[in-house]
Design a protein around this motif. Sequence first.
Motif, PDB file in Angstrom:
ATOM      1  N   TYR A 120       0.870  -1.325  -0.083  1.00 23.23           N
ATOM      2  CA  TYR A 120      -0.186  -0.116  -0.150  1.00 23.23           C
ATOM      3  C   TYR A 120       0.879   1.402   0.108  1.00 23.23           C
ATOM      4  O   TYR A 120       1.864   1.054   0.282  1.00 23.23           O
ATOM      5  CB  TYR A 120      -1.016   0.008   1.247  1.00 23.23           C
ATOM      6  CG  TYR A 120      -0.292   0.185   2.617  1.00 23.23           C
ATOM      7  CD1 TYR A 120      -0.027   1.407   3.138  1.00 23.23           C
ATOM      8  CD2 TYR A 120       0.260  -1.008   3.180  1.00 23.23           C
ATOM      9  CE1 TYR A 120       0.539   1.385   4.270  1.00 23.23           C
ATOM     10  CE2 TYR A 120       0.909  -0.693   4.623  1.00 23.23           C
ATOM     11  CZ  TYR A 120       1.057   0.555   5.159  1.00 23.23           C
ATOM     12  OH  TYR A 120       1.738   0.359   6.354  1.00 23.23           O
ATOM     13  N   ALA A 121       0.294   2.446  -0.392  1.00 23.43           N
ATOM     14  CA  ALA A 121       1.029   3.465  -0.253  1.00 23.43           C
ATOM     15  C   ALA A 121      -0.102   4.675   0.329  1.00 23.43           C
ATOM     16  O   ALA A 121      -1.287   4.598  -0.286  1.00 23.43           O
ATOM     17  CB  ALA A 121       1.432   4.128  -1.433  1.00 23.43           C
ATOM     18  N   TYR A 122       0.091   5.410   1.198  1.00 25.54           N
ATOM     19  CA  TYR A 122      -0.613   6.635   1.623  1.00 25.54           C
ATOM     20  C   TYR A 122      -0.696   7.796   0.329  1.00 25.54           C
ATOM     21  O   TYR A 122       0.248   7.946  -0.374  1.00 25.54           O
ATOM     22  CB  TYR A 122       0.072   7.268   2.688  1.00 25.54           C
ATOM     23  CG  TYR A 122      -0.417   6.552   3.899  1.00 25.54           C
ATOM     24  CD1 TYR A 122      -1.536   6.608   4.682  1.00 25.54           C
ATOM     25  CD2 TYR A 122       0.556   5.846   4.551  1.00 25.54           C
ATOM     26  CE1 TYR A 122      -1.761   5.976   5.692  1.00 25.54           C
ATOM     27  CE2 TYR A 122       0.452   4.958   5.877  1.00 25.54           C
ATOM     28  CZ  TYR A 122      -1.068   4.981   6.511  1.00 25.54           C
ATOM     29  OH  TYR A 122      -1.188   4.350   7.369  1.00 25.54           O
ATOM     30  N   ARG A 123      -1.825   8.270   0.099  1.00 28.75           N
ATOM     31  CA  ARG A 123      -2.109   9.131  -0.966  1.00 28.75           C
ATOM     32  C   ARG A 123      -1.400  10.244  -0.852  1.00 28.75           C
ATOM     33  O   ARG A 123      -0.805  11.004  -1.705  1.00 28.75           O
ATOM     34  CB  ARG A 123      -3.630   9.360  -0.917  1.00 28.75           C
ATOM     35  CG  ARG A 123      -4.574   8.159  -1.687  1.00 28.75           C
ATOM     36  CD  ARG A 123      -5.928   8.452  -1.707  1.00 28.75           C
ATOM     37  NE  ARG A 123      -6.377   7.066  -2.249  1.00 28.75           N
ATOM     38  CZ  ARG A 123      -7.844   7.175  -2.147  1.00 28.75           C
ATOM     39  NH1 ARG A 123      -8.609   8.195  -1.638  1.00 28.75           N
ATOM     40  NH2 ARG A 123      -8.434   6.026  -2.409  1.00 28.75           N
ATOM     41  N   HIS A 125       1.725  10.633  -0.019  1.00 25.99           N
ATOM     42  CA  HIS A 125       2.986  10.295  -0.088  1.00 25.99           C
ATOM     43  C   HIS A 125       3.068  10.361  -1.603  1.00 25.99           C
ATOM     44  O   HIS A 125       3.234   9.339  -2.215  1.00 25.99           O
ATOM     45  CB  HIS A 125       3.698   9.026   0.424  1.00 25.99           C
ATOM     46  CG  HIS A 125       3.745   9.252   1.908  1.00 25.99           C
ATOM     47  ND1 HIS A 125       3.919   7.990   2.512  1.00 25.99           N
ATOM     48  CD2 HIS A 125       4.101  10.334   2.768  1.00 25.99           C
ATOM     49  CE1 HIS A 125       4.070   8.220   3.981  1.00 25.99           C
ATOM     50  NE2 HIS A 125       4.243   9.652   3.918  1.00 25.99           N
ATOM     51  N   HIS A 129       3.501   6.978  -4.356  1.00 24.46           N
ATOM     52  CA  HIS A 129       2.182   6.851  -4.953  1.00 24.46           C
ATOM     53  C   HIS A 129       2.371   6.832  -6.324  1.00 24.46           C
ATOM     54  O   HIS A 129       1.970   5.826  -7.062  1.00 24.46           O
ATOM     55  CB  HIS A 129       1.239   7.756  -4.429  1.00 24.46           C
ATOM     56  CG  HIS A 129      -0.278   7.100  -4.546  1.00 24.46           C
ATOM     57  ND1 HIS A 129      -1.211   7.265  -5.758  1.00 24.46           N
ATOM     58  CD2 HIS A 129      -1.216   6.537  -3.786  1.00 24.46           C
ATOM     59  CE1 HIS A 129      -2.042   6.837  -5.646  1.00 24.46           C
ATOM     60  NE2 HIS A 129      -2.262   6.312  -4.277  1.00 24.46           N
ATOM     61  N   GLU A 141      -8.855   0.683  -1.376  1.00 17.67           N
ATOM     62  CA  GLU A 141      -8.623   1.696  -0.854  1.00 17.67           C
ATOM     63  C   GLU A 141      -8.949   1.382   0.525  1.00 17.67           C
ATOM     64  O   GLU A 141     -10.054   0.701   0.833  1.00 17.67           O
ATOM     65  CB  GLU A 141      -9.355   2.923  -1.362  1.00 17.67           C
ATOM     66  CG  GLU A 141     -10.663   3.127  -1.109  1.00 17.67           C
ATOM     67  CD  GLU A 141     -11.370   4.337  -1.784  1.00 17.67           C
ATOM     68  OE1 GLU A 141     -10.556   5.087  -2.489  1.00 17.67           O
ATOM     69  OE2 GLU A 141     -12.105   4.608  -1.288  1.00 17.67           O
ATOM     70  N   GLY A 144      -6.052   4.212   6.733  1.00 19.98           N
ATOM     71  CA  GLY A 144      -4.869   3.862   7.296  1.00 19.98           C
ATOM     72  C   GLY A 144      -4.582   4.971   8.591  1.00 19.98           C
ATOM     73  O   GLY A 144      -5.511   5.832   8.529  1.00 19.98           O
ATOM     74  N   GLN A 149      -5.091   5.204   2.331  1.00 24.25           N
ATOM     75  CA  GLN A 149      -4.006   4.202   1.463  1.00 24.25           C
ATOM     76  C   GLN A 149      -4.776   3.823   0.393  1.00 24.25           C
ATOM     77  O   GLN A 149      -5.915   3.117   0.299  1.00 24.25           O
ATOM     78  CB  GLN A 149      -3.614   3.214   2.305  1.00 24.25           C
ATOM     79  CG  GLN A 149      -3.092   3.452   3.604  1.00 24.25           C
ATOM     80  CD  GLN A 149      -2.888   2.267   4.555  1.00 24.25           C
ATOM     81  OE1 GLN A 149      -3.678   1.238   4.508  1.00 24.25           O
ATOM     82  NE2 GLN A 149      -2.051   2.224   5.565  1.00 24.25           N
ATOM     83  N   ASP A 150      -4.067   3.589  -0.855  1.00 22.38           N
ATOM     84  CA  ASP A 150      -4.487   2.768  -2.027  1.00 22.38           C
ATOM     85  C   ASP A 150      -3.494   1.348  -1.862  1.00 22.38           C
ATOM     86  O   ASP A 150      -2.138   1.518  -1.593  1.00 22.38           O
ATOM     87  CB  ASP A 150      -4.046   3.560  -3.045  1.00 22.38           C
ATOM     88  CG  ASP A 150      -5.190   4.508  -3.280  1.00 22.38           C
ATOM     89  OD1 ASP A 150      -6.414   4.136  -3.204  1.00 22.38           O
ATOM     90  OD2 ASP A 150      -4.861   5.585  -4.004  1.00 22.38           O
TER      91      ASP A 150
END
Length: 172
Positions: A120-123, A125, A129, A141, A144, A149-150
């Motif tokens: 996952y990645a925080y939007r 960031h 992303h 999604e 978090g 997060q995606d």
Amino acid sequence: MEIVQCKTDNDYEKFAVFFLQNRNIFDDMYPILDTLGSLYVMIEETNLLLFQNTQQEVFAAASYTLGVREDQFKNKHIVFIDCALLKKEYQNSRSFVKGFLQMLKHILEEHPEVKEVQFYAYRHHGYIHRLYKKFATIIDEKEGYFGMQDVFSVEFHKLTTFLEEFNKKQTI
């Protein structure tokens, strides 16, 4: 670069110290008590990896599970990368790709049944992303600890091929 799978108290201590010292990579305001709680969960429920340079100094750490928590880790064909931290001075495309590729090779050696990688990645960031979107697809999604997060997914062999090609371009 050497990858060490945490197995001893000394390995777990190195992971914990590195995580505590670099927790602000996730967010500038990551409270110590929450950090300790996250460490406890990672040590108990995930596989932990340390990345060391030639001087045996830890410059990165990662945690992963076989399967995802939502299915109680049942699908052993999926590796879910739960956490990855890289010291600021190592945060560049070359180090990221080389480390990611070596981590995947390490995981495949330990777990040859793996066919899919999720992370996952925080939007908020944005750089990370955008980077992940180049080689993976958003499949979910969720909210978090630090925001939305995606969740990304990619076939294992497609990801390693992408990283190997990128690595070749970097060494030319």
